[in-house]
Design an enzyme around this catalytic site. Structure first.
Site, short mmCIF file in Angstrom:
data_model
loop_
_atom_site.label_atom_id
_atom_site.label_comp_id
_atom_site.label_asym_id
_atom_site.label_seq_id
_atom_site.Cartn_x
_atom_site.Cartn_y
_atom_site.Cartn_z
CB SER A 1 4.14 -1.96 -12.76
OG SER A 1 3.31 -1.20 -13.59
CG ASP B 1 -3.17 -5.08 -13.86
OD1 ASP B 1 -3.50 -3.88 -14.00
OD2 ASP B 1 -2.00 -5.45 -13.67
CG HIS C 1 -1.10 -2.61 -11.56
ND1 HIS C 1 -0.61 -3.38 -12.60
CD2 HIS C 1 -0.13 -1.69 -11.29
CE1 HIS C 1 0.59 -2.94 -12.95
NE2 HIS C 1 0.90 -1.92 -12.18
#
Length: 269
Positions: free
Chosen positions: A108, A215, A245
């Site tokens: 991320s 996601d 995610h």
């Protein structure tokens, strides 16, 4: 081989940074982990254990303003500071283990940090793994920066994983930031996304991009534009159908981590 991390602290660019190391007595490689926004490295125990069994010494920091590190919570003025702190961790690991190659794994916002690190210091890396990386185009940034007031809305934990236990643990974790984004941090992330796009290709660095097709936090297509901007001559991608995610915390996490270790084996071979 201990599965308990040893914590250590160093003077980071803007305050004390806490790092963890899961030491292997005779590592084949060093795996460096860069965690995501608002979280901390303690959530990566199972990832570290998998990599440890695979023959790695594993290490990484709690980024400035995150987890056990110092600083105002989730305040990032410049992502380059976080990259510099990450470099301190890599150099420390390299001093302890001068021989083995280094593999950088970022999730991320940690994917953003890892990609920038690779652009600046890629000569010292053997491989790069990016999981649901904030790259290319992240509409959340644009939308929040355009808002007069940033909403104090907690993350919908159902977007993390199809495993409801992941969301429950996230909500109950006192080291995770549960408040709103800070405008300064959003600007720093946006600046870094732009910088990465402009800098361009990672050259011959073997790169593995993993992403969930569902996601909703960091949508696939926005990240794809960023991957296209930095892709070099050795990019492998794996998109997991219906995964959300946090692919390392998904219901098929064993498959995902198996794909990561198989990629590392190929590169090391």
């Amino acid at each position: 081989m201990t599965t308990t991390a040893r914590e250590w602290e160093f003077a980071g660019t803007r305050g004390a940074v806490t790092a963890r190391i899961w030491a292997h007595p005779d590592p084949r490689y060093v795996a460096v982990l860069a965690h995501g926004y608002g979280e901390h490295l303690g959530r990566y125990q199972h990832v570290a254990e998998t990599l440890l069994r695979h023959g790695a010494t594993v290490c990484g920091p709690d980024h400035l303003g995150h987890g056990r590190s110092a600083g105002e919570r989730v305040l990032i003025e410049d992502v380059e500071d976080i990259v510099a702190d990450l470099r301190t961790v890599v150099e420390s690991a390299r001093a302890d283990h001068p021989g083995p190659p280094v593999v950088l794994i970022g999730h991320s916002m940690g994917g953003l940090i890892a990609a920038r690190y690779a652009q600046l210091h890629g000569a010292g890396l053997t491989a790069l793994v990016l999981s649901g990386p904030v790259l290319g185009r992240w509409d959340v940034l644009t939308d929040l920066l355009a808002a007069e007031e940033i909403p104090d809305a907690p993350i919908d934990t159902a977007t993390l994983s199809r495993d409801p236990e992941v969301g429950k643990a996230y909500t109950a974790d006192p080291l995770i930031w549960h408040g709103p984004f800070k405008r300064t941090t959003l600007r720093a992330l946006q600046d870094c996304v732009g910088r990465i796009n402009e800098h361009g290709s990672l050259g011959a660095l073997p790169t593995f991009w993993v992403h969930g097709s569902d996601d909703r936090l960091v949508p696939l297509e926005g990240s794809r534009t960023g991957i296209e901007a930095i892709r070099g001559s050795d990019l492998t991608e794996k998109i997991y159908p219906d995964a959300r995610h946090e692919v390392f915390n998904e219901t098929n996490r064993d498959e995902v981590l198996g794909d990561v270790t198989a990629f590392i084996d190929r590169v090391l071979a």
